[in-house]
Design an enzyme around this catalytic site. Sequence first.
Site, PDB file in Angstrom:
ATOM      1  N   CYS A  23       0.848  -1.198   0.000  1.00  0.00           N
ATOM      2  CA  CYS A  23       0.000   0.000   0.000  1.00  0.00           C
ATOM      3  C   CYS A  23       0.880   1.242   0.000  1.00  0.00           C
ATOM      4  CB  CYS A  23      -0.938   0.017   1.204  1.00  0.00           C
ATOM      5  SG  CYS A  23      -0.080   0.192   2.788  1.00  0.00           S
ATOM      6  N   CYS A  26       3.356   1.662   2.780  1.00  0.00           N
ATOM      7  CA  CYS A  26       4.599   0.884   2.612  1.00  0.00           C
ATOM      8  C   CYS A  26       5.611   1.666   1.785  1.00  0.00           C
ATOM      9  CB  CYS A  26       4.302  -0.448   1.929  1.00  0.00           C
ATOM     10  SG  CYS A  26       3.096  -1.487   2.752  1.00  0.00           S
ATOM     11  N   ASP A 439       8.427  25.547 -33.799  1.00  0.00           N
ATOM     12  CA  ASP A 439       9.511  25.968 -34.680  1.00  0.00           C
ATOM     13  C   ASP A 439       9.101  25.573 -36.099  1.00  0.00           C
ATOM     14  OD1 ASP A 439      12.324  26.875 -35.169  1.00  0.00           O
ATOM     15  OD2 ASP A 439      12.467  24.826 -35.919  1.00  0.00           O
ATOM     16  N   ASP A 644      12.882  20.470 -33.416  1.00  0.00           N
ATOM     17  CA  ASP A 644      13.590  19.248 -33.809  1.00  0.00           C
ATOM     18  C   ASP A 644      15.082  19.453 -34.024  1.00  0.00           C
ATOM     19  OD1 ASP A 644      13.609  20.691 -36.205  1.00  0.00           O
ATOM     20  OD2 ASP A 644      13.488  18.865 -37.408  1.00  0.00           O
ATOM     21  N   ASP A 648      17.261  24.225 -31.275  1.00  0.00           N
ATOM     22  CA  ASP A 648      16.012  24.306 -30.527  1.00  0.00           C
ATOM     23  C   ASP A 648      16.180  23.852 -29.079  1.00  0.00           C
ATOM     24  OD1 ASP A 648      14.633  25.136 -32.801  1.00  0.00           O
ATOM     25  OD2 ASP A 648      14.199  23.082 -33.413  1.00  0.00           O
TER      26      ASP A 648
END
Length: 760
Positions: A23, A26, A439, A644, A648
Amino acid sequence: MTMPETVAAPSESSTIPVSGMTCAACSGRVQRALERAPGVASANVNLITGAATVAYDPGVTSPERLVDTIRSTGYGADLPRAEASAEAVLDAEDEGHAVEHRSLRRKFAASATAGALTMAMGMADHDVGDATRYLLLALTLPIVGWAGRHFYTRAWTAFRHRGADMNTLIAVGTGTAFVYSAAVTLFDDWFAARGVEPQVYYETVVWIIALVLLGSLLEARARGRTSSAIRRLIGLRPATARVLREGEEMELPLAALRPGDEVLVRPGESIAADGVVVDGASHVDESMLTGEPTPVPKRAGDPVIGATLNRNGAFRFRVERTGSDTVLSRIIRLVQQAQGSRAPIQRLADRISAVFVPVVLSIAVVTFVIWFVLGPEPSYLHAMVSAVTVLIIACPCAMGLAVPTAVMVSTGRGADLGVLIKGGEPLERTQQVDTVVFDKTGTITEGRPAVREIELAPAPDSAVPGDETSLLALAAAVERLSEHPLAEAIVTEADRRGAPRWPVNEFESRTGRGVMGLVGGQSVAIGNAALIAELGIDPAEPADRADAMAARGLTPMYVVAGGRFVGLIAVADPVKPTSRAAVEQLRALGLESVMLSGDNRRTAARVAEEVGITRVLAEVPPDQKLEEIRRLQQEGRTVAMVGDGLNDAPALAQADVGIAMGTGTDVAMDAGAITLMRGDPLGVVTAIALARRTMRVIRQNLFWAFVYNVIGIPVAAGVLYPAFGLRLTPAIAAAAMAVSSVSVVFNSLRLRRFTLGGRP
């Protein structure tokens, strides 16, 4: 006096399997122990994955010491073998889950059978006699001592380590009822002499254990399904590869592959590792990475990626990356890290779980006292039953499962859809986004520009090339040393036309403006209007023609030779087919799209108009992209940046959420919190919609987990009894507790069916 610089402590990370957690209390206890350990920078203990991920200073502590820290809390821990592959780790986990599932199934079957028998015996003999009580004790004893034994041993372990968890509540509740019933059975004369009715609760004890085991069984089964995404990824790999070594063909397991090996691939086979084609040709299905259904042609010199599927030809490739260095292994690691991470909203559940069990124990004691003092006769029985009911119904499993199950299923589903989300925190941040910055090149456009128009300067001059091919040759000479996509377009066109290759000296790149160098002793420059203005050349003469090109969506590039303007080369980067749809769907979600570009304003505006974006930030040099993101954030916006390229990466890191196209550079992918493996702008919509759906599910889970306890505990304590005469039995409380935990898991599993077309 010069102050010494502060040096950050070195940090390493280790993931340690933890056993015995049941749980949130724990996992919370293990996490707090790790966070207090010397040298630990951060710790994350995940109940669903059963693992602790710890960042630590290797100069202060070690994985072995961290294992000892975990064991000191009463839970099991062992370091995984260093040489274990992802497949081996998952196989071990699968075997562990299978053993757990079989054990729970046997114990539940035994408990349910015993429960049915005790119920039948109680119905047959309403006034339970001595013989029946002894039979009930005989049926119940193996259930308590075998089927439910782990509840008691784990509760005792927690007690020895000054803790309490779910097992404590179950053990105290069922243990109290069992001990009382056994005492009544064995010493019935003593109780009878004092006027105590010999009433037993064996049926309740057995059914509580059976129902809790049923809940654990369903949870274990459901949790095993949450990691199905990783298994599907690993299943894409072939088991063996046909390798050429010393002129001989041999079939080897993937673990035996080495960089430099040459591997034969036949039609219909999966590619064993990342590499480069050296002989032959074929078409390869890369849809598992890109989502594109059309196979990609491959010939000598082309890269291939491990786990992609060869379609119709045969070829030989040279292995460049194996094992954990491959693209697929990297994806698997990202998914595993994401599934083991925590969302910030988890802290709310953790804070409540940390005090929940002690509070419930206190409520149970108060309930017992009130019923004992004020309840109807026999008050001690009503007090005991009510206290046991409170303990059973208050199991905190649902709170512990509410967040991690949703995060695990969501990140796995994202991987299926080609969206790699790096954990719970990016998920939570993504659902807060209100502005998406694209971009232009490589995200809105294909990132594969091509030369569309060439125009020579009209004035006759010795510096002016005589034809388009000569102009291309001049421009390509300097552009060959540039990595910009526009440079690649010019070089490609020059090669296509068979333009001569001229050497270049004194090459220089001017960021955001262009490139220049000496070709045949003559200075040559190619770039935008800012570059020729910087060179002292009046841009007025070609400006009208450049503007006309830009108005058609082309990017005009000025070519200067010998200090004079000699021509324009117009390059166009086609817009991706799905860009407009992505912008429209983002708008439907209530988000504003912004386009960021280093291109001239007219070209950028033309592309933005084509895809439906109204706010354009054009002529932004790469080193200023970060500042533009910062300005948007200063406006109070929560910004996602989509890019990409290498340039960037700073903007991706600055944004609230960085979304990197998987078709871009490794640096951009590392900087982004989300990676789109398919390079499709619609992936941005998928990521945001999935994040919103996930956070909605998490809130639902937490709401029902909290409401369940807020309503269930008072009802179990008996608040409805004075007005309505209604009380819960411990068996009904156990059933309600099991239903609450299982409902949270299955609510999270709904995310496996998420599609972009569904409601976010």
